[in-house]
Write a protein that holds these residues in place. Structure first.
Motif, short mmCIF file in Angstrom:
data_model
loop_
_atom_site.label_atom_id
_atom_site.label_comp_id
_atom_site.label_asym_id
_atom_site.label_seq_id
_atom_site.Cartn_x
_atom_site.Cartn_y
_atom_site.Cartn_z
N LEU A 162 17.57 46.15 45.55
CA LEU A 162 18.52 46.03 46.66
C LEU A 162 17.83 45.31 47.80
CD1 LEU A 162 19.61 49.78 47.05
CD2 LEU A 162 20.66 48.06 45.58
N ALA A 163 18.60 44.66 48.63
CA ALA A 163 18.11 44.14 49.90
C ALA A 163 19.04 44.72 50.97
CB ALA A 163 18.16 42.61 49.92
N ALA A 164 18.44 45.41 51.93
CA ALA A 164 19.20 46.08 52.99
C ALA A 164 18.51 45.81 54.32
CB ALA A 164 19.26 47.58 52.72
N PRO A 165 19.21 46.01 55.43
CA PRO A 165 18.53 45.85 56.73
C PRO A 165 17.24 46.68 56.75
CG PRO A 165 20.87 46.10 57.07
CD PRO A 165 20.62 46.36 55.60
N LYS A 166 16.23 46.12 57.33
CA LYS A 166 14.89 46.71 57.32
C LYS A 166 14.88 48.14 57.86
CE LYS A 166 10.18 45.59 58.70
NZ LYS A 166 9.37 44.59 59.40
N ARG A 167 14.21 49.02 57.10
CA ARG A 167 14.06 50.41 57.52
C ARG A 167 12.93 51.05 56.74
NH1 ARG A 167 19.01 54.04 56.47
NH2 ARG A 167 17.54 55.47 57.38
N ALA A 168 12.38 52.10 57.30
CA ALA A 168 11.29 52.82 56.64
C ALA A 168 11.89 53.74 55.57
CB ALA A 168 10.51 53.64 57.66
N LEU A 169 11.36 53.63 54.36
CA LEU A 169 11.80 54.47 53.25
C LEU A 169 10.59 54.93 52.46
CD1 LEU A 169 14.79 52.32 51.95
CD2 LEU A 169 14.97 54.55 53.06
N ALA A 170 10.61 56.16 52.04
CA ALA A 170 9.52 56.71 51.24
C ALA A 170 9.88 56.64 49.76
CB ALA A 170 9.25 58.16 51.64
N ILE A 171 8.86 56.47 48.93
CA ILE A 171 9.05 56.50 47.48
C ILE A 171 9.61 57.87 47.12
CG2 ILE A 171 7.90 56.29 45.23
CD1 ILE A 171 7.89 53.71 47.05
N GLN A 187 10.13 51.60 44.88
CA GLN A 187 9.22 50.66 45.54
C GLN A 187 9.96 50.04 46.73
OE1 GLN A 187 6.81 46.61 44.27
NE2 GLN A 187 7.98 47.63 42.72
N VAL A 188 9.22 49.75 47.80
CA VAL A 188 9.81 49.10 48.98
C VAL A 188 8.90 47.97 49.40
CG1 VAL A 188 10.55 49.38 51.38
CG2 VAL A 188 10.85 51.27 49.78
N ILE A 189 9.49 46.81 49.64
CA ILE A 189 8.76 45.65 50.15
C ILE A 189 9.49 45.22 51.42
CG2 ILE A 189 7.98 43.30 49.73
CD1 ILE A 189 8.28 43.92 46.69
N ASP A 190 8.82 45.37 52.56
CA ASP A 190 9.45 44.98 53.82
C ASP A 190 9.28 43.49 54.06
OD1 ASP A 190 10.51 47.44 54.59
OD2 ASP A 190 8.60 48.09 55.40
N SER A 191 10.31 42.91 54.64
CA SER A 191 10.32 41.50 55.00
C SER A 191 10.63 41.41 56.49
CB SER A 191 11.39 40.78 54.17
OG SER A 191 11.31 39.40 54.34
N ASN A 192 10.95 40.23 56.97
CA ASN A 192 11.25 40.06 58.39
C ASN A 192 12.41 40.95 58.83
OD1 ASN A 192 9.23 38.17 58.54
ND2 ASN A 192 10.61 36.43 58.27
N ASN A 193 13.56 40.78 58.21
CA ASN A 193 14.75 41.53 58.60
C ASN A 193 15.26 42.47 57.53
OD1 ASN A 193 14.96 40.25 61.15
ND2 ASN A 193 15.83 38.46 60.15
N TYR A 194 14.68 42.38 56.33
CA TYR A 194 15.18 43.15 55.20
C TYR A 194 14.08 44.03 54.62
CZ TYR A 194 19.32 40.19 55.01
OH TYR A 194 20.48 39.55 55.31
#
Length: 121
Positions: free
Chosen positions: A75-84, A54-61
């Motif tokens: 995990l919290a990582a710098p924002k990026r597009a990731l597929a399930i 699962q991916v939940i995008d935020s402002n910067n993460y």
């Protein structure tokens, strides 16, 4: 050479070295530039792996739920597009317990903040 002149020369050399290592004002540092260019850290420096659930995008993460050996973790990582289903490697990071995201109005029991993730292809 007088001590004052020697001190001034040493200060000038130190200042010039530090100014060479810092980017000009308004320019990204090396980590930011690597992210902009899509470069990743070497995978051997990323001892952990997991599959994106699962991916939940935020402002910067991006908050990323991964499955590792049948266990799930966030995990919290710098924002990026990731597929399930994407296989990731990630470094040791810093664990925050009872982390609350104001943006999503959600608490995470434990979340590992990392500086980057590496997509295994």
């Amino acid at each position: 050479m007088k001590p004052l002149k020697l001190f001034g020369l040493a200060s000038l050399l130190l200042a010039s070295q530090s100014s060479l290592s810092a980017p000009p004002p308004g320019h990204p540092n090396t980590e930011q530039a690597a992210q902009i260019l899509g470069l990743e850290h070497a995978p051997q420096k990323m001892p952990f792996s997991g599959v994106v659930m699962q991916v939940i995008d935020s402002n910067n993460y991006s908050y990323i739920e991964v499955e590792q050996n049948g266990q799930r973790r966030w995990l919290a990582a710098p924002k990026r597009a990731l597929a399930i289903g994407t296989q990731l490697r990630f470094p040791e990071g810093r664990v925050f317990k009872a982390f609350y995201s104001k943006v999503h109005q959600r608490s995470f029991e434990n979340i590992l903040f990392v500086d980057s993730v590496f997509i295994v292809e």
